[in-house]
Design an enzyme around this catalytic site. Structure first.
Site, mmCIF file in Angstrom:
data_model
loop_
_atom_site.group_PDB
_atom_site.id
_atom_site.type_symbol
_atom_site.label_atom_id
_atom_site.label_comp_id
_atom_site.label_asym_id
_atom_site.label_seq_id
_atom_site.Cartn_x
_atom_site.Cartn_y
_atom_site.Cartn_z
ATOM 1 N N ALA A 64 -83.046 -5.005 -26.027
ATOM 2 C CA ALA A 64 -82.395 -5.117 -24.482
ATOM 3 C C ALA A 64 -83.251 -5.021 -23.432
ATOM 4 O O ALA A 64 -83.654 -5.722 -22.518
ATOM 5 C CB ALA A 64 -81.442 -4.801 -24.968
ATOM 6 N N ARG A 95 -88.760 -13.884 -13.810
ATOM 7 C CA ARG A 95 -88.112 -14.718 -12.461
ATOM 8 C C ARG A 95 -89.387 -14.322 -11.309
ATOM 9 O O ARG A 95 -88.619 -15.418 -10.506
ATOM 10 C CB ARG A 95 -86.851 -14.071 -12.384
ATOM 11 C CG ARG A 95 -85.108 -14.855 -12.694
ATOM 12 C CD ARG A 95 -84.110 -14.300 -12.950
ATOM 13 N NE ARG A 95 -83.545 -13.890 -14.576
ATOM 14 C CZ ARG A 95 -83.505 -12.601 -14.724
ATOM 15 N NH1 ARG A 95 -83.496 -11.247 -14.279
ATOM 16 N NH2 ARG A 95 -82.588 -12.421 -16.681
ATOM 17 N N CYS A 155 -73.763 -2.614 -29.966
ATOM 18 C CA CYS A 155 -72.871 -1.181 -29.729
ATOM 19 C C CYS A 155 -71.918 -2.180 -30.134
ATOM 20 O O CYS A 155 -70.916 -2.306 -30.599
ATOM 21 C CB CYS A 155 -72.783 -1.368 -28.661
ATOM 22 S SG CYS A 155 -74.227 -1.096 -27.756
ATOM 23 N N ASP A 210 -83.578 2.695 -25.157
ATOM 24 C CA ASP A 210 -83.032 3.735 -26.202
ATOM 25 C C ASP A 210 -84.287 4.357 -26.365
ATOM 26 O O ASP A 210 -84.125 5.902 -26.839
ATOM 27 C CB ASP A 210 -82.613 3.347 -27.373
ATOM 28 C CG ASP A 210 -81.684 2.286 -27.398
ATOM 29 O OD1 ASP A 210 -80.943 2.481 -26.145
ATOM 30 O OD2 ASP A 210 -80.720 1.890 -27.841
ATOM 31 N N TRP A 225 -48.831 7.969 -8.447
ATOM 32 C CA TRP A 225 -50.555 9.260 -8.610
ATOM 33 C C TRP A 225 -50.912 8.578 -9.936
ATOM 34 O O TRP A 225 -50.486 8.276 -11.271
ATOM 35 C CB TRP A 225 -49.882 9.971 -8.369
ATOM 36 C CG TRP A 225 -49.141 10.906 -7.134
ATOM 37 C CD1 TRP A 225 -48.448 10.674 -7.083
ATOM 38 C CD2 TRP A 225 -50.038 11.269 -5.910
ATOM 39 N NE1 TRP A 225 -47.826 11.738 -5.919
ATOM 40 C CE2 TRP A 225 -49.179 11.801 -5.032
ATOM 41 C CE3 TRP A 225 -51.467 11.899 -5.901
ATOM 42 C CZ2 TRP A 225 -49.452 12.515 -3.665
ATOM 43 C CZ3 TRP A 225 -51.510 11.886 -5.146
ATOM 44 C CH2 TRP A 225 -51.218 12.386 -3.885
ATOM 45 N N ARG A 232 -55.537 16.820 -8.368
ATOM 46 C CA ARG A 232 -54.793 17.375 -7.623
ATOM 47 C C ARG A 232 -54.474 18.598 -8.212
ATOM 48 O O ARG A 232 -55.318 19.813 -7.663
ATOM 49 C CB ARG A 232 -53.755 17.141 -7.549
ATOM 50 C CG ARG A 232 -53.696 16.387 -5.813
ATOM 51 C CD ARG A 232 -51.946 15.251 -6.228
ATOM 52 N NE ARG A 232 -50.809 16.424 -6.466
ATOM 53 C CZ ARG A 232 -49.743 15.791 -6.856
ATOM 54 N NH1 ARG A 232 -49.211 14.478 -6.995
ATOM 55 N NH2 ARG A 232 -48.555 16.507 -6.887
#
Lengths: 462, 462
Positions: free
Chosen positions: A14, A25, A48, A293, A444, A452
């Site tokens: 990756a 590019r 993954c 990684d 909500w 909240r």
């Protein structure tokens, strides 16, 4: 035409290939030579995705390959497969490589003007007796996945043991369950899901048990026991436990693969990952870059660097590196620690800090925990979820969110991830204009209900 | 004990009853009298849920009622049902009421120290010939829903026409389809989904047609045609169109119900909604508050006030008002214009500004549009979605996002809603640490892919 520059990339997955592709590019082959070395047999694959291939959701291995070596080469990247880099010489600006397909061949040196280190991570493999027995599998590469699949298909698998209950551990538990095995997940800590606070981990534990996956906490593996045929037959744990296993899968997480970088004297952090600046340049080295990684990343909430092995970060790092190498401007500001995973229909998500992590960096906090539903309560398919929120005392700044629920729970954590990035307080979050319609949310949103309650907790803590 | 204060609330739905409930939480019955007047027969019901009740997904009307009048009364709120407020006298600090169940009864005055106006909205009902014919239905109250259900159950309904293709329009189209009708949606504008940009609306149009719902643009209704029995039989449109209809549903949106407020001289905005300050106090009036569908809210992206009728805002307004009336501190900072809806399995979402809205407030922008998937491409159930992003020229600030897709598309808009609230640029968004795992997202989340493309567009525009 100026001097042609040479980019060398170590690691064809990756981060490395994103960097190479982005640089390509931006710079033509007349301006920049790009050579990438990958010691494995696959480039740009989704690690993954391996649990889903092993589990049968993804039928074909090659579906996990985003771009083949040939595709990279057609785009002007000289990707050399099965080629290991054995040394980085920073003074001479070159790397030494070995062709793994020709064991006797001479090693070669390759010069670079820019170097990208994307050596990834290696799975933790504790040095226990029997760890090398047939039937014990790590899960990191496509070859690992294939080896496990071969075992599942060739042997009669009744009982499977997963050692470690992190993301890979629980995902592999589901995969093995899909393949018909009785699955036991062993976790050394006193909680079954160490990526969550114990109270939230307990919900995962409970849900997994409900799905027929046995989870055992405080069960540190001490030995892999083998049968007369030499194959795994059980896993022994501290205190005398013994869990039958026809197959064992390691889910103990990974460590940065930085031995090359270490030998070259590059700076490593506390987790052993390379340390970079915001442009993903290795600290103190103008023309050496690192991503994926093998690096540590800045945690924007704690202010510390952490090692987080995740394909989405690796891809971002690669983009940033490629843009910088190509003469552009890009930075990777850091992470907030978001992670989602799924085991059967249970969705598990977190972002920011756990209680323990907040304490470690000296933060004082309040917590709020609520139950709500993924849709309006009256709408079909509304599923319960539990949301836990951490907020800093006095300032009310959001510190972290954990969510455990069913469909529609996991990706809700993204709202908190953006809020963390923006440094919002939990009170600011209560006013967030989140999408509302009965099929999508109660009036909500659960994240707002938690905000909240956290706001009240901050006020009450004074 | 100090003087007991009197809170009067006009309107017994989301905003009014949230305000009353929150005020009650903060002040005991010894400190504060709370009286609420509701002219209808139901309190605190989910108007947004009506299409799902009509469509049959929600079997019982009462599931849409969050809290009954009796429940409110048990909590110390004197809720008077079927009681209409006919006048507000600000000088004398009192309101005049009429009991709708006893038409002859004398009107009565009630004094207040604090007044909350939560009169809601009324559906747009164009003054066309035949609009009052049996078979023509507005959808605003539970009574409206019941009337439509009665029609659907008693009459033989083959053809249904929905006038207006906003949220209620498309949701009602699905509901009528569920009930077995052939559904045609008529939209006066030249696009079938006016809450989106035309190019994104066209995707909705296309998908709805694929689901067997006919959508017709540039089809302004001019008359409701009736048969010999006086019931609706067709809708005529400009240019001579005629669409057969055994039932007609109005989905033309709503306007603020502010006639009382107007008569009292309270300040109204361009859309006719009450104007408040950030504490939801009516501008210039210390003890008069307003919230919900009868107010205009600040749009944080455009800096203008807008009328947005949405239960989630109404609930937030009520909370803020109740807290302030109870002596606390709370503000409603504004909205970013988020909305999600669903028609069959199509998910439609937006936040921030459309192109037209950006132009109206003088913003120059670039757009980026991408296609991606809800999950990793190789993971089962990965569904296509289209994401469109608007960013300000030069600054790169995010201005808006629209998403059209299937399961997993709609709530992704929340990421953009938080980013808008935080004033992020699209380039900052590219680094967001969103949850990634193959069942939840591709390695680049679709919102991030759009942000990358928008970042390039900003750079290219200079």
């Amino acid at each position: 035409m100026g001097a042609k520059q040479r980019l060398v990339v170590i690691g064809g997955d990756a981060a490395g290939m994103s960097a190479a592709s982005q640089a390509r590019r931006m710079k033509s082959e007349d301006e920049l030579d790009i050579t990438a070395f990958e010691r494995g047999r696959f480039s740009s694959f989704s690690a993954c995705g391996i649990p889903y291939w092993v589990g049968g959701d993804v039928p074909e291995r090659d579906q996990l390959i985003a771009r083949t070596p040939e595709e990279h080469r057609r785009r002007g990247i000289d990707l050399r497969m099965r080629t290991e880099v054995t040394e980085i010489d920073l003074d001479r600006q070159c790397v030494r490589t070995r062709d793994l397909e020709e064991p006797g061949a001479e090693e070669r040196w390759h010069g670079f003007d820019h170097l990208v280190i994307a050596t990834g991570a290696r799975p933790v493999r504790p040095p226990l007796p029997g760890m090398d027995a047939p039937g014990v599998h790590g899960i990191q590469t496509l070859d690992d996945g294939q080896a496990l699949l071969d075992t599942l298909q060739k042997e009669e698998i009744r009982n499977a043991v997963v050692i470690g209950a992190g993301y890979i551990g629980v995902e592999m538990a589901e995969a093995l369950r899909h393949r018909g095995a009785e699955v036991t997940v062993l976790e050394r800590d006193d909680q079954p899901m160490s990526t969550l606070d114990p109270d939230m981990g307990a919900l995962v534990h409970e849900a997994m048990n409900g799905m027929g996956i046995r989870t055992v906490a405080r069960a540190a593996a001490t030995e892999v026991l083998t049968g007369p045929d030499g194959r795994v037959r059980a896993v022994a744990t501290e205190g005398g436990g013994e869990y039958r296993a026809d197959v064992v899968v390691l889910g103990l997480g990974v460590r940065p693969e930085t031995s090359l970088a270490k030998d070259a004297g590059l700076p490593l952090g506390e987790s052993g990952g390379l340390l970079t600046d915001l442009a993903m340049r290795v600290r103190g080295h103008e023309n050496v870059w690192a991503g994926g990684d093998c690096v540590e990343v800045l945690d924007l909430v704690s202010g510390r660097t952490r090692h987080i092995a995740l394909g989405t970060h690796a891809n971002k790092h690669g983009q940033v590196i490629g843009r910088n190498v190509g003469g552009g401007v890009a930075t990777f500001p850091g992470v907030v620690g978001t992670a989602v995973s799924k085991v059967c229909d249970l969705e598990i998500a977190r972002t920011g800090l756990l209680e323990k992590q907040a304490r470690e960096v000296g933060l004082q906090y309040v917590t709020a925990k609520i139950e709500s539903t993924s849709r309006a309560g009256y709408y079909p398919g509304a599923a319960l979820m539990t949301v836990k929120m951490l907020a800093e005392k006095r300032t009310g700044r959001l510190l972290g969110v954990q969510i455990v629920g069913r469909e529609g729970a996991g990706k809700r954590v993204d709202v908190a991830a953006v809020a963390l990035t923006a440094g919002m307080t939990v009170e600011q979050m209560t006013a967030l204009d989140l999408g509302y319609a009965p099929p999508f949310s109660p009036v909500w949103d659960p994240v707002l209900v938690a905000a909240r309650k956290a706001t009240s907790a901050v006020a009450a803590a004074g």
